[in-house]
Design a protein around this motif. Structure first.
Motif, PDB file in Angstrom:
ATOM      1  N   LYS A 231     -42.193 -56.378 -41.623  1.00 26.59           N
ATOM      2  CA  LYS A 231     -41.662 -57.180 -42.729  1.00 26.59           C
ATOM      3  C   LYS A 231     -41.964 -58.662 -42.543  1.00 26.59           C
ATOM      4  N   THR A 283     -37.302 -54.301 -47.537  1.00 27.62           N
ATOM      5  CA  THR A 283     -37.961 -55.472 -48.141  1.00 27.62           C
ATOM      6  C   THR A 283     -36.922 -56.418 -48.757  1.00 27.62           C
ATOM      7  N   GLY A 315     -42.437 -58.820 -47.982  1.00 30.61           N
ATOM      8  CA  GLY A 315     -43.457 -57.784 -48.081  1.00 30.61           C
ATOM      9  C   GLY A 315     -43.640 -57.094 -46.750  1.00 30.61           C
ATOM     10  N   LEU A 316     -44.500 -56.078 -46.744  1.00 25.14           N
ATOM     11  CA  LEU A 316     -44.720 -55.277 -45.541  1.00 25.14           C
ATOM     12  C   LEU A 316     -46.184 -55.336 -45.130  1.00 25.14           C
TER      13      LEU A 316
END
Length: 386
Positions: A231, A283, A315-316
């Motif tokens: 993350k 998230t 975001g990832l």
């Protein structure tokens, strides 16, 4: 339900999947992309630093060569994409200034400078006063820094939009649905079945699903990519005209051991990032994450607290066990991987597209990508986190 068979089916419509599809279509391959929202993914959150030099980390010297090769290709890549689509990409050759705020961070930066020099990279050590002369908004306590003119930047959102347009103009077919499972017959990947029940066949399948790449049903356990979500929280601020120019280049620092960067765009946007959190698929934008970024950015550039805060996002990133991408054959016939780019997805976009297109057309992985074959990971690393 069924659909026509493609030469290439790309699972994932982020920038890595899009550039792979575009380059494959340019080579004459009938190409399909499966994604419910092409142009999304981690690039919507990324800051867009093309920082092959200042992103150098200990133990990642092999990755450096690929990063530098992709950085070398960026000017022509950006020019080609803009000419083809008419979309500006926010590409800037503005350089990076990496600074230190205390003695410990200064020592760390000195070590990084030595590593850069040993690696044949160009960077210049500056005193605190010289740093502030370059960027007057910097805090008075800056103790020194590294000037790297070879680092550039791009706007990843505009890049993603341009890649969607380029794919459309090259004849790429978009199937706007989730890939539900990989279809396998006689020990070979033959396509996917989507969430709406459509079976899409293909001679070759490219798994480019970012952090989701390790979760696709139907992929045999021994070839499932060891990709995990990492993350990152990012802030976007706006620099009013009365403050311009606020910063002339990307500024990054270690603040009490935490990384922070500020990326000024030509359109007046200022991107501040990024946290790095191993929290699975969460998230959520947290008060703590926003606070830490603003606190560290304020120590670096005190005037930032006067700017309007316009967006907070999380975001990832697709992390791999060695922080490097997985490029090439998976071990299952017909299934190729282009995933695991972690924090270098935007930087590695040009070289990934070229590498994957060459592999799809000629069947051979180009030499510069061979250190990043998925087969470098043993079966013990293939188990995914819950």
């Amino acid at each position: 339900m069924s659909s026509r068979t493609s030469d290439v089916l790309v699972i994932g419509g982020g920038i890595i999947g899009l550039v792979t599809a575009w380059r494959a279509a340019q080579r004459g391959l009938a190409t399909t992309v499966v994604d419910p929202g092409p142009g999304g993914g981690a690039a919507r959150v990324a800051a867009g630093m093309l920082a092959a030099v200042t992103e150098l980390h200990y133990g990642e010297e092999t990755l450096l060569a690929l990063n530098l090769e992709s950085a070398r290709r960026y000017p022509d890549f950006a020019a080609e994409l803009t000419e083809l689509t008419g979309h500006g990409l926010g590409y800037r050759r503005c350089g990076t200034l990496a600074v230190a705020l205390d003695a410990d961070d200064r020592a760390h930066l000195r070590e990084l400078h030595a590593l850069q020099q040993r690696s044949g990279l160009e960077s210049e050590w500056l005193s605190g006063r010289e740093c502030r002369r370059l960027e007057p908004m910097l805090a008075p306590g800056v103790r020194g820094g590294l000037r790297v003119d070879g680092d550039h930047q791009i706007d990843p959102r505009r890049l993603a939009t341009a890649l969607v347009t380029a794919c459309e103009r090259a004849g790429v077919v978009f199937h706007r649905s989730w890939a539900e499972r990989l279809d396998v017959a006689r020990d070979r990947a033959t396509g996917v079945t989507t969430a709406d029940g459509t079976a899409l066949g293909a001679a070759q399948v490219v798994l480019a699903g970012g952090s989701l790449s390790g979760r696709l049903a139907g992929v045999p356990d021994d070839v499932l990519p060891p990709v995990r979500p990492v993350k990152g929280q990012v802030l976007r601020l706006t620099v009013p005209r009365r403050y311009a120019p606020f910063l002339s280049r990307t500024v990054r620092a270690m603040v009490r051991g935490s990384h922070v960067y500020l990326v000024p765009r030509e359109n007046g946007e200022l991107v501040v990032g990024a946290t790095s959190e191993e929290l699975g698929w969460d998230t959520t934008v947290t008060a703590g994450g926003v606070y830490e970024l603003l606190r560290d950015a304020h120590e670096l550039v005190p005037g930032i607290t006067e700017l309007p805060l316009t967006e907070t996002l999380a975001g990832l990133r697709p992390g791999s066990p060695d922080n490097a991408p997985l490029l090439g054959p998976s071990g299952l016939d017909g299934l190729l991987l282009a995933t695991g780019h972690y924090r270098n997805g935007v930087l590695l976009t040009p070289v990934t597209g070229d590498v994957m297109a060459e592999l799809l057309v000629g069947g051979e992985l180009p030499e510069q990508a061979r250190p990043f074959t998925p087969k470098r990971f043993g079966a013990a690393l293939m188990e995914q986190p819950a």
